[in-house]
Motif scaffolding. Structure first.
Motif, short mmCIF file in Angstrom:
data_model
loop_
_atom_site.label_atom_id
_atom_site.label_comp_id
_atom_site.label_asym_id
_atom_site.label_seq_id
_atom_site.Cartn_x
_atom_site.Cartn_y
_atom_site.Cartn_z
N PRO A 532 0.87 -1.57 0.09
CA PRO A 532 -0.18 0.04 -0.06
C PRO A 532 0.73 1.43 0.46
CG PRO A 532 -0.24 -1.05 2.62
CD PRO A 532 0.59 -2.07 1.31
N ASP A 533 0.11 2.54 -0.63
CA ASP A 533 1.07 3.47 -0.59
C ASP A 533 1.71 4.08 0.61
OD1 ASP A 533 0.38 3.49 -3.46
OD2 ASP A 533 -1.33 4.84 -2.97
N GLU A 534 0.49 3.98 2.23
CA GLU A 534 1.60 4.47 3.10
C GLU A 534 2.66 3.75 3.63
OE1 GLU A 534 -2.15 1.37 3.10
OE2 GLU A 534 -1.66 2.94 2.68
N ALA A 535 2.85 2.23 2.93
CA ALA A 535 4.27 1.19 4.01
C ALA A 535 5.36 1.80 2.85
CB ALA A 535 3.30 0.05 3.49
N ARG A 536 5.32 2.99 1.60
CA ARG A 536 6.37 2.64 1.04
C ARG A 536 7.41 3.48 1.42
NH1 ARG A 536 2.78 2.37 -5.70
NH2 ARG A 536 1.62 0.34 -4.87
N SER A 537 8.62 3.13 0.67
CA SER A 537 9.53 4.53 0.87
C SER A 537 11.01 4.15 0.00
CB SER A 537 9.97 4.04 2.11
OG SER A 537 10.96 2.95 2.26
N LEU A 538 10.97 5.46 -0.89
CA LEU A 538 11.84 5.48 -1.16
C LEU A 538 13.05 5.91 -1.19
CD1 LEU A 538 9.86 5.82 -5.28
CD2 LEU A 538 10.67 3.69 -3.94
N THR A 539 13.97 5.06 -1.26
CA THR A 539 16.11 6.19 -1.17
C THR A 539 16.12 6.79 -1.74
OG1 THR A 539 15.80 5.39 1.41
CG2 THR A 539 17.36 7.03 0.54
N PRO A 540 16.68 7.13 -2.63
CA PRO A 540 17.73 7.69 -3.75
C PRO A 540 19.33 8.12 -3.39
CG PRO A 540 16.28 9.69 -3.24
CD PRO A 540 15.74 8.60 -2.41
N LEU A 541 20.20 7.56 -3.85
CA LEU A 541 21.54 7.59 -3.79
C LEU A 541 22.12 8.13 -4.96
CD1 LEU A 541 21.97 4.44 -0.89
CD2 LEU A 541 21.66 7.24 -0.89
N VAL A 542 23.50 8.21 -4.61
CA VAL A 542 24.24 8.17 -6.19
C VAL A 542 25.81 8.15 -5.28
CG1 VAL A 542 23.36 10.38 -6.88
CG2 VAL A 542 24.75 10.66 -5.63
N LEU A 543 26.17 7.02 -6.22
CA LEU A 543 27.82 6.91 -6.37
C LEU A 543 29.03 7.32 -7.37
CD1 LEU A 543 25.89 4.09 -5.94
CD2 LEU A 543 27.53 2.72 -6.29
N ALA A 544 29.63 7.69 -6.37
CA ALA A 544 29.88 8.90 -7.01
C ALA A 544 31.94 8.64 -6.52
CB ALA A 544 30.07 10.51 -6.28
N ARG A 545 32.85 8.84 -6.92
CA ARG A 545 34.08 8.89 -7.09
C ARG A 545 34.90 10.61 -7.51
NH1 ARG A 545 34.68 4.43 -12.25
NH2 ARG A 545 34.95 6.38 -13.58
N TYR A 546 36.39 10.25 -7.72
CA TYR A 546 37.13 11.25 -8.18
C TYR A 546 37.92 10.87 -9.32
CZ TYR A 546 37.65 14.05 -3.61
OH TYR A 546 37.18 15.10 -3.02
N ALA A 547 38.01 11.76 -10.43
CA ALA A 547 38.35 11.07 -11.96
C ALA A 547 40.12 10.40 -11.42
CB ALA A 547 38.61 12.24 -12.61
N GLY A 548 40.17 9.34 -12.19
CA GLY A 548 40.34 8.31 -12.65
C GLY A 548 40.76 6.98 -11.50
N GLN A 549 39.41 7.77 -10.19
CA GLN A 549 39.97 5.93 -9.48
C GLN A 549 38.69 5.33 -9.62
OE1 GLN A 549 38.20 7.93 -5.81
NE2 GLN A 549 40.02 8.58 -4.68
N GLY A 550 38.62 3.66 -9.08
CA GLY A 550 38.04 2.45 -9.91
C GLY A 550 37.23 1.64 -8.87
N SER A 551 36.99 2.97 -8.03
CA SER A 551 35.27 2.32 -7.11
C SER A 551 34.98 3.75 -6.26
CB SER A 551 35.64 1.52 -6.05
OG SER A 551 36.94 2.13 -5.06
N GLU A 552 33.45 3.64 -6.36
CA GLU A 552 32.87 4.27 -5.60
C GLU A 552 32.33 4.46 -4.44
OE1 GLU A 552 32.85 3.39 -9.84
OE2 GLU A 552 31.44 2.71 -8.47
N LEU A 553 31.63 5.70 -3.49
CA LEU A 553 31.13 5.93 -2.63
C LEU A 553 29.99 6.00 -2.88
CD1 LEU A 553 34.21 7.23 -0.33
CD2 LEU A 553 33.48 5.08 -0.56
N ALA A 554 28.79 5.71 -1.78
CA ALA A 554 27.12 5.54 -2.06
C ALA A 554 27.24 6.98 -1.05
CB ALA A 554 26.63 4.78 -1.43
#
Length: 678
Positions: A532-554
């Motif tokens: 049901p609508d009242e039981a729903r939740s959405l959490t947006p995150l972005v995974l970012a890094r510095y240019a040249g790095q090989g892994s990201e942080l949320a």
């Protein structure tokens, strides 16, 4: 599910030796637990046997069950044992050897000169190329050759594969080609499972994305068959409740969603335990915890900050990287069955080799002769000779003989010192893993409460806390069956991810548009699960890094690229101790975490009381001498009861050791709160 007539929720966690079952009346909070031997040849047999057993114990009827939750290792075992169904891979022309090339790194513990690359899950002979090309920015460079796809489908039929994975270059940026390829394959091969990478993991890195699609395809036939078998058994037993399965992200999902992406269940067993530990801590008003789940063979360690379970996309199963969102957890080979041995040079080691359930520790009397950590606990008086409510008797003489012959005599040590040395080695191995999830990620373990569980967890809780400087330990009410309890506490959960096209810096508008697509997919899933609508939740995150790095942080997404970049710099500074003011942050992947809250059980409060009479005493062999330890029946203790060590608290599913210098208090939630007095 909110009807009083469907107030029961039942959870089944199937392990290698035992199947744990937990039943809870959501209207009253009353719960029952049971154990039954697992049936490896057909796990669904133990599944239904366990349900019948716990319903009989509670005196309830199958028709009263409104929710069935299950943690399964079917997908995990297929991957680990290499017994998954033979599959083919459809890829972009020129990328036939993406799996063979893989990555340049080798396992950290491997010998650089002796390591041999493991056999790929799909050999090059079953990797088929098709013309067509999408660029990194999502533009079409070459049109898709649909005739080539139909020829590839005919080739798959001739190869006799049970499933087909599809992973085309840069499909995360533009899924048009891959979706069309998958649609044609489903038309041509209606009886063969098809797994498209955009439906499993639409993110950058071709090798990992290809692996995710392949592993998902390989376990689809077996998992689908298993789920269907369980649904038939439930229907035959008169249970019409929906079946929800635990995923690696700590959330549950319906059977239909699991059939589409069975790889999401790859680490579901340990995930349920972490969810249960969080629930037990929250009931006692604690939000920051380090969990350690110690079973017979391994220990799983995780950290929860502010009540939020951390996810990672750097997980692996059986040596294969599987970057699906899963609980951030470290696993080591340390448990109650870990074997001790003395090398020719006189070095004592404990684990990762395990005695398993058969023959098991020497004290089981089933033919095991080498000493395990369980034998060390018996020798030191941490365990009573009678376990499982009197159904199992430990042979103290056999435990002492094994430790003496294989450890004490070769090292020229006293019997008790040798047993203590075994436990010290194992504890330090676990502490090393606990530092990985805490210190190495910018957290001071002294700021957290330790939550040990699993059959052996409460035996080691205070010793691990002493080594880390942690002053408080919380032992859940049912630590030995907490994975099943965690299933009861889990909510519906799914992650929707998408990497941004590589064509310049992200803007507020492009990120918002990406999240709008993910929200549309999440909304469809929530509707499919009837949330049901009242039981729903959405959490947006972005995974970012510095240019040249090989892994990201949320980091959280608050609607602004600038805010996300600032949050990323702060997270980078927390984790690594520095940031790069001159560096250029890149937003790489969008992730939307969707949750559907399930009806929670009524809280249960133990009646208050004071004082407790021991049910017996036994000697406990400590470093500074032997002391008489009081024995208590844990479930007879009222809320507010305070006990001083040395003491041993007994219950059906686990034993808690309370050494001198520690004090235990029974919380109103039923948990034990252990506090260091010095």
């Amino acid at each position: 599910m909110s009807s009083a007539d469907l107030a029961l929720a039942v959870a089944i966690d199937i392990g290698g030796t035992f199947t744990d079952i937990a039943l809870q009346d959501l209207s009253t909070g009353e719960s029952w637990t049971a154990k039954t031997p697992s049936t490896p040849r057909d796990p669904s047999e133990a599944f239904l046997t366990g349900i019948r057993l716990v319903l009989e114990t509670a005196g309830r009827k199958p028709q009263e069950v409104g929710r069935v939750l299950h943690g399964t290792t079917v997908a995990t075992n297929l991957i680990l044992e290499g017994k998954a169904a033979p599959s083919a891979l459809i890829t972009t022309e020129g990328f036939r050897h993406v799996l063979e090339i893989g990555r340049q790194d080798i396992p950290r513990a491997a010998n650089l000169f002796a390591w041999v690359k493991p056999k790929r899950p799909v050999p090059p002979s079953r990797v088929l190329e098709i013309p067509g090309r999408i660029a990194a920015d999502g533009t079409e460079l070459r049109p898709l050759d649909e005739d080539a796809i139909r020829r590839a489908a005919a080739r798959c039929r001739a190869l006799g594969v049970a499933s087909v994975a599809v992973c085309l270059l840069h499909s995360y940026a533009n899924p048009t080609h891959e979706r069309r390829a998958a649609a044609i394959l489903r038309e041509e091969l209606p009886d063969i499972a098809i797994s498209a990478s955009t439906e499993v993991l639409p993110v950058i890195r071709e090798y990992e994305r290809s692996l995710a699609a392949v592993l998902n395809a390989q376990v689809m036939p077996a998992v689908s068959t298993y789920v269907e078998r369980i649904e038939r058994r439930l229907a035959a037993a008169g249970i019409a409740a929906p079946l929800l399965l635990m995923q690696s992200n700590g959330g549950v999902a319906g059977a239909q969603a699991i059939r589409r992406a069975p790889a999401t269940t790859a680490l579901s067993g340990p995930a349920a335990g972490v969810v249960g530990a969080r629930a037990a801590a929250a009931a006692a008003g604690i939000a920051d915890i380090i969990t350690v789940d110690i079973g017979g063979t391994s220990a799983d360690i995780s950290l929860i900050k502010g009540g939020r379970i951390g996810l990672t996309q750097h997980g692996s199963v059986g040596g294969w990287p599987l970057p699906l969102p899963m609980l951030d957890m470290v696993t080591i080979g340390a448990g109650g069955g870990s074997l001790a041995k003395v090398s020719a040079s006189g070095t004592l080691s404990v684990g990762p080799e395990s005695a398993g359930a058969d023959p098991g520790p020497a004290c089981y009397g089933r033919g095991g002769e080498r000493p395990t950590t369980t034998d060390a606990h018996v020798v030191l008086g941490h365990l009573t000779p009678s376990l499982l409510g009197g159904r199992m008797t430990l042979d103290v003489a056999r435990a002492e003989a094994a430790v003496r012959k294989h450890v004490a005599e070769p090292l020229g040590m006293d019997l008790h010192d040798a047993a203590r040395g075994m436990l010290t080695i194992l504890d330090n191995a676990m502490v090393g893993a606990m530092r990985v999830v805490s210190v190495e990620r910018g957290h001071d373990p002294r700021d957290f409460v330790l939550v040990p569980f699993g059959g052996a967890g409460p035996l080691h809780g205070t010793a691990l806390a002493d080594l880390l400087g942690i002053r408080r330990v919380l032992v859940p009410r049912h630590p030995g069956v907490l994975c099943a309890q965690g299933l009861l506490a889990a909510d519906l959960g799914a992650e929707f991810t998408r990497s941004l096209p590589r064509g310049g810096a992200a803007s507020d508008g492009s990120v918002a548009a990406g999240f709008a697509e993910l929200e549309e997919a999440a909304t469809r899933w929530l509707a499919e699960e009837a949330v049901p609508d009242e039981a729903r939740s959405l959490t947006p995150l972005v995974l970012a890094r510095y240019a040249g790095q090989g892994s990201e942080l949320a980091v959280p997404w608050h609607g602004s690229v600038a805010a996300a970049e600032a949050d990323f710099a702060a997270a980078h500074r927390t984790l690594y101790g520095f940031d790069l003011p001159e560096g250029t942050p890149e937003l790489v992947t969008l992730r939307l975490e969707a949750r559907g809250r399930l009806p929670a059980a009524a809280p249960v409060t133990l009646p208050a009381g004071s004082g407790a009479a021991p049910i017996g005493r036994q000697p406990m062999h400590l470093k500074d001498g032997t002391r008489s330890a009081a024995l208590y029946d844990r479930h007879a203790l009222a809320a507010g009861t305070v006990l001083d060590g040395p003491a041993i608290l007994l219950q059906l599913d686990a034993t808690t050791v309370l050494p001198p210098g520690w004090q235990a208090r029974v919380d109103a939630s039923g948990a034990l709160l252990l506090t260091r007095l010095e």
